[in-house]
Design an enzyme around this catalytic site. Structure first.
Site, mmCIF file in Angstrom:
data_model
loop_
_atom_site.group_PDB
_atom_site.id
_atom_site.type_symbol
_atom_site.label_atom_id
_atom_site.label_comp_id
_atom_site.label_asym_id
_atom_site.label_seq_id
_atom_site.Cartn_x
_atom_site.Cartn_y
_atom_site.Cartn_z
ATOM 1 N N GLY A 1 0.780 -1.237 0.000
ATOM 2 C CA GLY A 1 0.000 0.000 0.000
ATOM 3 C C GLY A 1 0.804 1.275 0.000
ATOM 4 C CE1 TYR B 1 -8.489 0.200 -9.230
ATOM 5 C CE2 TYR B 1 -6.589 0.321 -10.688
ATOM 6 C CZ TYR B 1 -7.449 -0.414 -9.897
ATOM 7 O OH TYR B 1 -7.258 -1.764 -9.775
ATOM 8 C CB CYS C 1 -15.342 1.312 -29.666
ATOM 9 S SG CYS C 1 -14.583 1.241 -31.281
ATOM 10 C CD GLU C 2 -16.065 0.655 -23.674
ATOM 11 O OE1 GLU C 2 -16.699 1.394 -22.899
ATOM 12 O OE2 GLU C 2 -16.477 -0.461 -24.060
ATOM 13 C CE1 TYR D 1 -1.650 -4.067 -8.411
ATOM 14 C CE2 TYR D 1 -0.572 -2.009 -7.806
ATOM 15 C CZ TYR D 1 -0.970 -3.291 -7.485
ATOM 16 O OH TYR D 1 -0.687 -3.791 -6.240
#
Ligand SMILES: Cc1ncc(COP(=O)(O)O)c(C=O)c1O
Length: 414
Positions: free
Chosen positions: A237, A313, A339-340, A368
């Site tokens: 974290g 995120y 296509c988004e 990530y």
């Protein structure tokens, strides 16, 4: 997010001693580039912070599980944190000793648990009593007694994006303190596991150490009646400096805040992002530039299929020119071909005039990034390149269109 690895020389972007325009010319774009030097520096920084606590560092494979990078980190003396049998398989293939691996994850299948037991995995972080029962049965059948840490959900709200906060009671992770207390009191019900530790991980990209300290305290209070439960895994974290997060505390601040608590404890940490995020960049090429609704859109060959963090995120990664581009800077939306509408790499990147063929670097994408890449829109996943000084090599090739067909072709032939 420029650093000693990703830096400018004569105005152009380099990684260590490699000019990134030349690298992109040779390999093509999109491509992930990692700096071995920066990875080593990040490991050294964590060690300087946590070695005084006697902490064992288990690199969190979920952040980036490239085999070469696992080998590099294993070579640097790190253990691993795996969350699936697939990650364990990778780590073992990279030469990691099974006893240096901790196996975490909220939903391990019985097959995965059996595989991990047969492989001799060092620690199991267990997240429900049903999982504990399954593990105990499987261990009994094999006549082994693995180390177990119960994952405590301490009920603390970490200051981070809601998708990566894991230590509050609304999250699926861990066991509430009352249930941990109950299981510890009935440890004898599980004779085939050595229930010797507790685990907490309250989220990723944590804005401050306070909640981690609170979580550690909660776990320690639960273990207090049991002197043989003295392993505390405090998870990962530790944050990195994405845009807007520059003032976040480093690992040193977390270690300093935890140090007063941890005397007499065997400590483990599971950092991922803080080791690999700022050691990686995604290089993309500009396809087209257009203006619409008063905004400048810079359309690139990189997209949410290579890097989903901005869409998932709301992550803001710096996007900077690779070449030596001068001139007035204004904000641009850097977007990909998928296509988004969510396929945006950065909604507000300060960039000079951009033309087709110019290259951009999306910084801080070592963690990530590639692990979350997909083939959506039937896009091939990009290659990965490791830079070490003036040398570089491809550590994963670009997928091909044949790769996109292969699994279905195999199914056809069965
Ligand atoms: C249990 C556990 N350990 C370690 C990590 C690694 O976190 P980070 O990459 O933020 O260090 C995660 C990621 O969320 C996790 O879920």
């Amino acid at each position: 997010m420029l650093n000693e690895a990703f830096h400018r020389r004569d105005g152009a972007l380099w990684c260590e001693d490699v000019p990134l325009d030349a690298l992109a010319e040779a390999v093509g774009t999109p491509v992930y580039v990692y700096s071995a030097g920066r990875i080593a520096a990040n490991v050294a920084r964590l060690r300087a912070a946590f070695d005084p606590l006697g902490a064992a560092i288990h690199y969190s494979l979920k952040a980036n599980a490239n085999l070469t990078l696992i080998g590099l980190l294993h070579g640097a003396g790190l253990g691993m944190d795996a969350v699936s049998a697939g990650e364990i398989y990778r780590a073992l293939n990279a030469g990691v000793a099974p006893e240096r691996i901790v196996f975490a994850g909220v939903g391990k299948t019985p097959q995965e648990l059996a595989y991990a037991l047969d492989a001799g995995i060092g620690w199991f972080n267990v997240e429900s009593e049903a999982e504990l029962r399954t593990l105990d049965t499987l261990a009994g059948q094999r006549n082994v007694r693995p180390h177990v840490a119960l994952r405590v959900n301490p009920g603390v709200e970490a200051q981070t994006h809601r998708h990566i906060a894991t230590g509050h009671f609304g999250a699926k992770f861990g066991l509430p303190p009352t249930e941990v207390a109950d299981i510890l009191a009935r440890r004898a019900d599980y004779p085939h596991v050595d229930l010797a530790g507790l685990h907490v991980h309250i989220g990723s990209q944590l804005a401050r150490p306070d909640e981690t300290v609170e979580a550690a305290r909660t776990a320690q209070a639960l273990a207090a009646p049991y002197p043989d439960v003295r392993t505390l895994n405090i998870g990962g974290g530790f944050p990195v400096a994405y845009v807007g997060d520059e003032g976040y505390p480093g690992p040193q601040a977390f270690a300093a805040a935890l140090a007063p608590l941890l005397g007499g404890w065997q400590v483990k940490i599971e950092p991922g992002r803080s080791i690999i995020a700022d050691a990686g960049a995604l290089l993309v090429s500009v396809l087209y530039v257009k203006t619409q609704g008063g905004q400048r859109f810079v359309l690139t060959d990189g997209s949410m299929t290579e890097l989903i963090r901005p869409a998932l995120y709301d992550a803001v990664h710096p996007v900077v020119p690779v070449g030596n581009l001068s001139g007035d800077v204004s904000d641009a939306v850097v977007a990909g071909p998928v296509c988004e509408s969510a396929d945006v790499l950065n909604r507000c990147a300060p960039l000079p005039d951009m033309r087709s063929g110019d290259r951009l670097a999306v910084l801080g994408t070592g963690a990530y990034g590639m692990v979350m890449a997909s083939n959506y829109n039937m896009r091939v996943r990009p290659p990965e390149v490791l830079v070490q000084g003036a040398a570089w090599r491809v550590i994963r090739r670009r997928e091909t269109w044949d790769d996109l067909l292969a699994l279905e072709r195999e199914a056809d032939s069965k």
